[in-house]
Design a protein around this motif. Structure first.
Motif, PDB file in Angstrom:
ATOM      1  N   VAL A  13       0.647  -1.285   0.121  1.00  0.00           N
ATOM      2  CA  VAL A  13      -0.028  -0.016   0.038  1.00  0.00           C
ATOM      3  C   VAL A  13       0.695   1.318  -0.132  1.00  0.00           C
ATOM      4  N   ARG A  14       0.852   1.930  -1.021  1.00  0.00           N
ATOM      5  CA  ARG A  14       1.574   3.283  -1.157  1.00  0.00           C
ATOM      6  C   ARG A  14       0.512   4.359  -0.897  1.00  0.00           C
ATOM      7  N   LEU A  15       0.909   5.154   0.204  1.00  0.00           N
ATOM      8  CA  LEU A  15       0.076   6.443   0.670  1.00  0.00           C
ATOM      9  C   LEU A  15       0.456   7.815   0.049  1.00  0.00           C
ATOM     10  N   GLN A  16      -0.488   8.214  -0.686  1.00  0.00           N
ATOM     11  CA  GLN A  16       0.080   9.515  -1.207  1.00  0.00           C
ATOM     12  C   GLN A  16       0.013  10.610  -0.049  1.00  0.00           C
ATOM     13  N   SER A  17       0.672  11.586  -0.478  1.00  0.00           N
ATOM     14  CA  SER A  17       1.046  12.906   0.297  1.00  0.00           C
ATOM     15  C   SER A  17      -0.176  13.998   0.182  1.00  0.00           C
ATOM     16  N   VAL A  18      -0.516  14.390   1.388  1.00  0.00           N
ATOM     17  CA  VAL A  18      -1.558  15.490   1.446  1.00  0.00           C
ATOM     18  C   VAL A  18      -0.916  16.737   0.737  1.00  0.00           C
ATOM     19  N   PRO A  19      -1.862  17.505   0.221  1.00  0.00           N
ATOM     20  CA  PRO A  19      -1.374  18.892  -0.496  1.00  0.00           C
ATOM     21  C   PRO A  19      -0.534  19.794   0.830  1.00  0.00           C
ATOM     22  N   GLY A  20       0.531  20.355   0.562  1.00  0.00           N
ATOM     23  CA  GLY A  20       1.042  21.451   1.553  1.00  0.00           C
ATOM     24  C   GLY A  20       1.929  20.569   2.542  1.00  0.00           C
ATOM     25  N   ARG A  21       2.301  19.326   2.281  1.00  0.00           N
ATOM     26  CA  ARG A  21       3.009  18.588   3.140  1.00  0.00           C
ATOM     27  C   ARG A  21       4.445  18.954   3.665  1.00  0.00           C
ATOM     28  N   GLY A  22       4.450  19.014   4.987  1.00  0.00           N
ATOM     29  CA  GLY A  22       5.555  19.502   5.741  1.00  0.00           C
ATOM     30  C   GLY A  22       5.313  20.883   6.225  1.00  0.00           C
ATOM     31  N   GLN A  23       4.340  21.327   5.743  1.00  0.00           N
ATOM     32  CA  GLN A  23       3.911  22.702   6.233  1.00  0.00           C
ATOM     33  C   GLN A  23       2.617  23.131   7.119  1.00  0.00           C
ATOM     34  N   ILE A  24       1.998  21.751   7.213  1.00  0.00           N
ATOM     35  CA  ILE A  24       0.814  21.798   8.214  1.00  0.00           C
ATOM     36  C   ILE A  24       0.966  21.315   9.635  1.00  0.00           C
ATOM     37  N   MET A  25       0.499  22.029  10.412  1.00  0.00           N
ATOM     38  CA  MET A  25       0.701  21.543  11.817  1.00  0.00           C
ATOM     39  C   MET A  25      -0.474  21.626  12.522  1.00  0.00           C
ATOM     40  N   GLY A  26      -0.883  20.996  13.546  1.00  0.00           N
ATOM     41  CA  GLY A  26      -2.234  20.756  14.360  1.00  0.00           C
ATOM     42  C   GLY A  26      -1.990  19.482  15.366  1.00  0.00           C
ATOM     43  N   LYS A  27      -2.948  19.148  15.801  1.00  0.00           N
ATOM     44  CA  LYS A  27      -2.925  18.231  16.940  1.00  0.00           C
ATOM     45  C   LYS A  27      -4.062  17.246  16.270  1.00  0.00           C
ATOM     46  N   VAL A  28      -3.579  16.014  16.549  1.00  0.00           N
ATOM     47  CA  VAL A  28      -4.356  14.922  16.038  1.00  0.00           C
ATOM     48  C   VAL A  28      -5.444  14.295  16.916  1.00  0.00           C
ATOM     49  N   ALA A  29      -6.556  14.455  16.659  1.00  0.00           N
ATOM     50  CA  ALA A  29      -7.720  14.075  17.800  1.00  0.00           C
ATOM     51  C   ALA A  29      -7.489  12.347  18.020  1.00  0.00           C
ATOM     52  N   GLY A  30      -7.506  12.262  19.530  1.00  0.00           N
ATOM     53  CA  GLY A  30      -7.180  10.443  19.835  1.00  0.00           C
ATOM     54  C   GLY A  30      -8.240   9.881  19.564  1.00  0.00           C
ATOM     55  N   HIS A  31      -7.730   8.689  19.356  1.00  0.00           N
ATOM     56  CA  HIS A  31      -8.868   7.430  19.192  1.00  0.00           C
ATOM     57  C   HIS A  31      -8.090   5.910  19.245  1.00  0.00           C
ATOM     58  N   GLU A  32      -8.841   5.071  19.185  1.00  0.00           N
ATOM     59  CA  GLU A  32      -8.391   3.815  19.529  1.00  0.00           C
ATOM     60  C   GLU A  32      -7.876   3.275  18.522  1.00  0.00           C
ATOM     61  N   PRO A  33      -6.697   2.765  18.467  1.00  0.00           N
ATOM     62  CA  PRO A  33      -6.035   2.054  17.540  1.00  0.00           C
ATOM     63  C   PRO A  33      -6.823   0.615  17.030  1.00  0.00           C
ATOM     64  N   PRO A  34      -6.498   0.119  15.913  1.00  0.00           N
ATOM     65  CA  PRO A  34      -7.302  -1.031  15.494  1.00  0.00           C
ATOM     66  C   PRO A  34      -6.862  -2.176  16.497  1.00  0.00           C
ATOM     67  N   GLN A  35      -7.994  -3.192  16.790  1.00  0.00           N
ATOM     68  CA  GLN A  35      -7.777  -4.132  17.673  1.00  0.00           C
ATOM     69  C   GLN A  35      -7.884  -5.477  16.811  1.00  0.00           C
ATOM     70  N   LYS A  36      -7.367  -6.566  17.602  1.00  0.00           N
ATOM     71  CA  LYS A  36      -7.059  -7.750  16.894  1.00  0.00           C
ATOM     72  C   LYS A  36      -8.548  -8.348  16.463  1.00  0.00           C
ATOM     73  N   PRO A  37      -8.655  -8.756  15.172  1.00  0.00           N
ATOM     74  CA  PRO A  37     -10.166  -9.358  14.858  1.00  0.00           C
ATOM     75  C   PRO A  37     -10.544 -10.557  15.529  1.00  0.00           C
ATOM     76  N   PRO A  38     -11.841 -10.445  16.183  1.00  0.00           N
ATOM     77  CA  PRO A  38     -12.275 -11.744  16.586  1.00  0.00           C
ATOM     78  C   PRO A  38     -12.448 -12.913  15.738  1.00  0.00           C
ATOM     79  N   LEU A  39     -12.014 -14.139  16.357  1.00  0.00           N
ATOM     80  CA  LEU A  39     -12.070 -15.468  15.337  1.00  0.00           C
ATOM     81  C   LEU A  39     -13.060 -16.325  15.973  1.00  0.00           C
TER      82      LEU A  39
END
Length: 216
Positions: free
Chosen positions: A190-216
């Motif tokens: 998977v190749r992620l593309q850059s956002v416009p203005g990469r390297g010039q944008i600053m801010g705070k990322v809203a907290g969220h839970e990371p992915p969990q292991k799928p149930p089996l």
């Protein structure tokens, strides 16, 4: 190793390593014949003193090789440099085989690697969510991820599952890909593309839970 007039000084064996690689055999012989030469540690080219395969070696060449043995001539690779480990090659082969391994019946393993499309480097910490569920995986320092899920699951639609892949929102554009669950998919890239203005944008990322292991 620290450069010296004749070659380099090896801090491991506390001895000067003489660079013979650019010398002729006559020059090497003259160097070793100096008074007080004693034991010599040297760097030389592979096959530098090897005689031709068909033509017999001249008598002076045989005397030179004998003199090197008597003076305990030590090549650099045997005394001052560790042999390269083959652990990397073995690990790579194991990872490749593991990447194509099949999961238990009724399950499917999806694995791959997330890369920065602009640099080709791994995106450590990239998050991979399964469809709209809280399940998935987080990429390691090399960008690798892996998870195992049920083939018959509500997230699977028409034999495929949708993956949401994202990195830092200030650096990468989130990407959604569709992966067939049968037969078992090959490792993804998977190749992620850059956002416009990469390297010039600053801010705070809203907290969220990371992915969990799928149930089996």
């Amino acid at each position: 190793m620290t450069p010296t007039a004749a070659g380099r000084f090896c801090g491991q064996c506390q001895h000067e390593v003489v660079d013979f690689s650019a010398m002729s055999e006559a020059e090497v012989g003259a160097f070793l014949a100096r008074p007080g030469a004693g034991t010599v540690c040297g760097l030389f080219r592979a096959g530098q003193f090897a005689p031709p395969a068909v033509v017999a070696a001249p008598r002076w060449r045989r005397w030179l090789l004998t003199g090197l043995a008597l003076l305990s001539f030590k090549p650099l690779l045997s005394s001052c440099q560790n042999a390269p480990s083959n652990a990397t090659a073995a690990t790579g082969a194991t990872e490749q085989a593991d990447g194509l391994a099949t999961a238990p019946q009724g399950q499917v393993t999806i694995r791959g690697r997330v890369l920065d499309d602009s640099t080709g480097l791994a995106v450590a910490g990239a998050e991979i969510f399964i469809a709209d569920t809280p399940y998935g995986a987080v990429a390691d320092e090399q960008g690798n991820f892996s998870f195992t899920m049920k083939q018959q699951w509500e997230a699977v639609q028409d034999g495929s599952v949708r993956l949401r892949v994202s990195g830092s929102p200030f650096v990468f554009v989130p990407q959604t890909i569709s992966v067939a669950v049968s037969p078992a998919p090959a490792p993804l890239t998977v190749r992620l593309q850059s956002v416009p203005g990469r390297g010039q944008i600053m801010g705070k990322v809203a907290g969220h839970e990371p992915p969990q292991k799928p149930p089996l």
